[in-house]
Design a protein around this motif. Structure first.
Motif, PDB file in Angstrom:
ATOM      1  N   LEU A  10       0.821  -1.196   0.000  1.00 51.43           N
ATOM      2  CA  LEU A  10       0.000   0.000   0.000  1.00 51.43           C
ATOM      3  C   LEU A  10       0.868   1.266   0.000  1.00 51.43           C
ATOM      4  O   LEU A  10       0.589   2.238  -0.713  1.00 51.43           O
ATOM      5  N   ALA A  11       1.934   1.272   0.803  1.00 47.21           N
ATOM      6  CA  ALA A  11       2.836   2.428   0.821  1.00 47.21           C
ATOM      7  C   ALA A  11       3.477   2.641  -0.540  1.00 47.21           C
ATOM      8  O   ALA A  11       3.618   3.776  -1.012  1.00 47.21           O
TER       9      ALA A  11
ATOM     10  N   MET B  52       2.196   1.752  -3.454  1.00 49.26           N
ATOM     11  CA  MET B  52       1.161   2.258  -4.354  1.00 49.26           C
ATOM     12  C   MET B  52       0.910   3.747  -4.120  1.00 49.26           C
ATOM     13  O   MET B  52       0.693   4.513  -5.070  1.00 49.26           O
ATOM     14  N   VAL B  53       0.928   4.173  -2.855  1.00 48.27           N
ATOM     15  CA  VAL B  53       0.760   5.591  -2.550  1.00 48.27           C
ATOM     16  C   VAL B  53       1.889   6.407  -3.185  1.00 48.27           C
ATOM     17  O   VAL B  53       1.671   7.474  -3.769  1.00 48.27           O
ATOM     18  N   LEU B  54       3.132   5.908  -3.081  1.00 50.05           N
ATOM     19  CA  LEU B  54       4.272   6.616  -3.655  1.00 50.05           C
ATOM     20  C   LEU B  54       4.146   6.740  -5.173  1.00 50.05           C
ATOM     21  O   LEU B  54       4.286   7.826  -5.748  1.00 50.05           O
TER      22      LEU B  54
ATOM     23  N   GLY C 154       1.439   6.402  -7.138  1.00 41.52           N
ATOM     24  CA  GLY C 154       0.295   7.214  -7.545  1.00 41.52           C
ATOM     25  C   GLY C 154       0.537   8.698  -7.356  1.00 41.52           C
ATOM     26  O   GLY C 154       0.223   9.519  -8.240  1.00 41.52           O
ATOM     27  N   SER C 155       1.114   9.076  -6.216  1.00 41.42           N
ATOM     28  CA  SER C 155       1.351  10.495  -5.963  1.00 41.42           C
ATOM     29  C   SER C 155       2.410  11.053  -6.919  1.00 41.42           C
ATOM     30  O   SER C 155       2.282  12.182  -7.415  1.00 41.42           O
TER      31      SER C 155
ATOM     32  N   ALA D 158       4.932  13.797  -2.007  1.00 42.97           N
ATOM     33  CA  ALA D 158       4.720  12.377  -2.294  1.00 42.97           C
ATOM     34  C   ALA D 158       5.627  11.501  -1.447  1.00 42.97           C
ATOM     35  O   ALA D 158       5.204  10.456  -0.924  1.00 42.97           O
TER      36      ALA D 158
ATOM     37  N   LEU E  99       4.245  11.385   2.091  1.00 44.12           N
ATOM     38  CA  LEU E  99       3.123  10.442   2.192  1.00 44.12           C
ATOM     39  C   LEU E  99       3.621   9.000   2.214  1.00 44.12           C
ATOM     40  O   LEU E  99       3.135   8.165   2.993  1.00 44.12           O
ATOM     41  N   TYR E 100       4.602   8.734   1.343  1.00 41.42           N
ATOM     42  CA  TYR E 100       5.160   7.385   1.323  1.00 41.42           C
ATOM     43  C   TYR E 100       5.849   7.056   2.647  1.00 41.42           C
ATOM     44  O   TYR E 100       5.723   5.947   3.166  1.00 41.42           O
TER      45      TYR E 100
ATOM     46  N   ALA F 218       3.198   6.242   5.272  1.00 42.78           N
ATOM     47  CA  ALA F 218       2.634   4.904   5.069  1.00 42.78           C
ATOM     48  C   ALA F 218       3.644   3.816   5.402  1.00 42.78           C
ATOM     49  O   ALA F 218       3.313   2.793   6.028  1.00 42.78           O
ATOM     50  N   TRP F 219       4.894   4.045   4.992  1.00 43.36           N
ATOM     51  CA  TRP F 219       5.938   3.050   5.278  1.00 43.36           C
ATOM     52  C   TRP F 219       6.204   2.946   6.778  1.00 43.36           C
ATOM     53  O   TRP F 219       6.399   1.843   7.306  1.00 43.36           O
TER      54      TRP F 219
END
Length: 714
Positions: free
Chosen positions: A8-9, A11-13, A15-16, A305, A308-309, A312-313
């Motif tokens: 998920l982390a 994917m966030v990286l 996508g952003s 970005a 955010l990563y 999440a990480w």
């Protein structure tokens, strides 16, 4: 394998980052398109300015055709007055002038030349010479600059570029623009046809019969572009190509030096000529300044970005890190306990863990060996029971030392079973125990008995050595005093017999000179010379002894001024010498002024003496700065010099490298110099080559700032 949180982390990286890059690319393209549209608009303005300037040129030329419409042909003076009224150079700086080109057939050329000569206009010399069906000579061209005067009589039909424009104007009856004319000083020419009666005939044949000539305006293309555009477009690069002339480059300006952001191309058609104009914009930083701001937006978006990563990480790893940390702490504790046990058991220094009441909870084998007891008998015993002195020495107020971390060190008398007391070095450090344990400190015990005894022996030996040094110093002082007394006594005791020898030998020469033969008189002269030499040597011995006894009085000494004074004295004593002296100004040192005067007198006096007889003799006194800021002085000459192999003999008393017949002296000058330098704590060395001169380097450790009032000898 990565878990769901890590995916998920990631994917966030991704996508952003994709979102930020797409947004940045769209905004950047929009800014670039807007900047390019603005640049194209500027190029349109530039083309319009160039067109407008050509229109002005046409209007000026057509004003000349109106003059021909009002009269059959104006005189050169009338044409000059008309051009002067236009103020052509001030209003149109690029225009080289305004002129008229006649259209003459081969049959009419002679009539034109005769008419020209009879009217008082001078000789009309049509160039180039030769028979042609038609001629187009330049008849008028104002103002009368040297280039314009030289163009009078030039047949423009002889040049392909101008002939093409002239023929096109004749065929169409319209103004025409030429390409670059090789035979003319100007770049381009604008031609406007002139017909008789002022009206343009409708057919080419009628225009041929009615053709009178052309009013033309030559102009410089570079100045035309500069005047048309001014400085408002200096940052835009421009290249003009003549597509009718084989795509020939007519004009080029670079604009900025950096790589342009945009390029634009326009075709300009005026007066039968087609030009291709290529424009280069300023670099992207100037042409599209808002793009740089978008780079900051891109960097900020990427940072966001990454943040955010990172969040999440971090959330994904929290649980795993907690487990890893707990496992690592357990393993670290086990290894720490193992290391501590190993250091306790295998250390050569005695160690004991103490509780809050000072009892030994745990001891190592080294401590058992030092105190001579078994481990079982020590556990639970008071640590103070192992020593003969009072326990107050362990406290900070005792005879030990305590640092800022609470480490206390002290030396105490250790009680050993069945043996004499020994010296022990104790190091007490507070340590925490495990939960439930009553451990407050760690004590290290080191047997330093042999070390203490060795230190005592060293102290005793030092005291003995100090007594021996004091005794040797007294003996050396007494020996120096005896040597000084001996030198003084010998020098004074020897003077009386020397005076007798000198006096009686002088009496013998004065009274009995006639009774002696030449050999006897020569012997008496040698006796007197030897006595004088002996007296001088006695004075030298006294001088050396005084150098060792004199008290140093340190003060700031201007060495440059002192050297000038020494040279002045040498010149006064030997006024016939021709010798160049160079003394560096501003040299100064700290030392005894009298001794330093003696030093310079000997060094400069030696240089003066050993350069005698040398053509172009030279003496130099200067200083060099050494690495570290020290200063090394030197005295250099180009005199007799000496072999470098005998340099060690120079500074010994009464040692000479030259005979008395060559150079006089006693052999103590350089010995005195060395003693003076060493008394000041400096060093001296010499370099020389026989017959090529010598240089003496010396240091005086305490130097001062350079003096400002020193003068230079010459």
């Amino acid at each position: 394998m990565p878990r769901g949180g890590y995916l998920l982390a990631l994917m966030v990286l991704v996508g952003s980052l994709v979102f930020v890059l797409v947004a940045w690319h769209y905004a950047r393209e929009r800014e670039l398109r807007a900047a390019e549209a603005s640049f194209v608009a500027r190029t349109t303005e530039m083309v319009e300015r160039l067109n407008q300037r050509l229109v002005y040129y046409e209007l000026v030329a057509r004003g000349g055709t109106a003059l021909f419409a009002s009269m059959a042909r104006p005189t050169p003076q009338q044409w000059a007055d008309y051009v002067d009224s236009l103020n052509l150079r001030a209003r149109f700086p690029a225009a080289e002038g305004l002129g008229f080109v006649g259209y003459v057939s081969n049959n009419s050329l002679d009539d034109l030349q005769i008419e020209w000569r009879e009217s008082g206009y001078g000789q009309l010399n049509v160039r180039p010479h030769g028979m042609r069906a038609r001629y187009a000579p330049v008849l008028y061209l104002e103002p009368r600059t040297p280039d314009n005067v030289a163009a009078i009589g030039l047949d423009l039909l002889s040049d392909p570029a101008s002939a093409e424009a002239l023929q096109a104007g004749l065929d169409t009856g319209e103004a025409r623009l030429s390409g670059p004319v090789q035979a003319y000083a100007s770049d381009l020419m604008l031609f406007v046809p002139v017909f008789r009666d002022g009206d343009r005939p409708r057919t080419p044949a009628a225009r041929e019969l009615s053709m009178q000539g052309w009013v033309y305006l030559p102009f410089d293309l570079d100045r035309y572009v500069d005047v048309s555009l001014g400085t408002a477009y200096a940052d835009v690069g421009l290249r003009i190509f003549d597509t009718d002339g084989g795509d020939r480059l007519l004009f080029a300006s670079k604009g900025g030096q950096a790589e342009p952001a945009f390029h634009h191309q326009v075709t300009m058609a005026r007066y039968g000529r087609h030009w291709r104009l290529e424009f280069d914009s300023p670099p992207e930083a100037v042409a599209a300044p808002h793009v740089r701001g978008l780079e900051s937006m891109l960097a900020l978006g990427m940072v966001a970005a990454l943040l955010l990563y990172g969040v999440a990480w971090t959330l994904a790893r929290t649980e795993d890190r907690a487990v890893v940390i707990a496992t690592r702490m357990t393993e670290d504790y086990r290894r720490s306990e193992q290391r501590f046990r190993s250091s306790m058991q295998h250390s050569a220094i005695g160690k004991a863990l103490l509780d809050s009441e000072g009892r030994m909870v745990e001891v190592n084998p080294a401590l058992c060996r030092i105190v001579g007891r078994r481990e079982e008998s020590l556990q639970g015993q008071a640590f103070e029971s192992l020593f003969e002195d009072d326990e107050s020495s362990l406290r900070p107020n005792g005879d030990g030392t305590t640092d800022a971390n609470g480490i206390h060190r002290v030396t105490r008398h250790l009680r050993r079973e069945g043996d004499l007391p020994r010296e022990a070095q104790l190091t007490y450090a507070p340590v925490p125990g495990n939960i439930g344990q009553d451990i407050t400190g760690l004590v290290e015990v080191e047997d330093v008995t042999e070390r203490v005894r060795a230190q005592a022996r060293v102290h005793a030996l030092n005291r003995t050595l100090e007594a021996r040094v004091a005794m040797r110093t007294r003996e050396l002082s007494q020996a120096n005093q005896e040597l000084e007394a001996f030198a003084y006594s010998v020098s004074h005791d020897l003077r009386a017999p020397l005076r007798s020898i000198d006096g009686f030998s002088r009496v013998l020469i004065e009274r009995y000179e006639n009774q002696l033969d030449e050999g006897g008189r020569d012997y008496l002269r040698r006796v007197r010379k030897a006595a004088t030499r002996m007296g001088e040597l006695i004075d030298a011995i006294l001088q050396i002894s005084r150098l060792g006894r004199a008290e140093l009085r340190r003060e700031s000494v201007d060495l440059s001024r002192m050297a000038v004074e020494v040279i002045d004295e040498l010149r006064a004593g030997d006024p016939g010498r021709e010798l160049a002296v160079r003394i560096m100004p501003g040299m100064a040192a700290v030392g005894d002024a009298t001794l330093l005067r003696n030093l310079l007198g000997n060094l400069l006096g030696n240089a003066w003496k050993f350069t005698r007889g040398r053509e172009h003799a030279m003496i130099e006194f200067g200083a060099n700065e050494q690495p570290g800021g020290d200063v090394e002085f030197y005295v250099r000459d180009n005199g007799a010099g000496f072999p470098q192999a005998y340099v060690n003999k120079l500074f010994r008393p009464f040692q000479r490298l030259h005979s008395l017949h060559e150079f006089s002296g006693h052999g103590i000058g350089l010995a005195s110099v060395k003693r003076i330098i060493e008394r000041h704590g400096g060093l001296i060395r010499a370099e020389g080559r026989e017959g090529e001169g010598a240089v003496f380097y010396f240091t005086l450790p305490e130097t001062v700032e350079p003096a400002t009032d020193s003068r230079q000898g010459a």
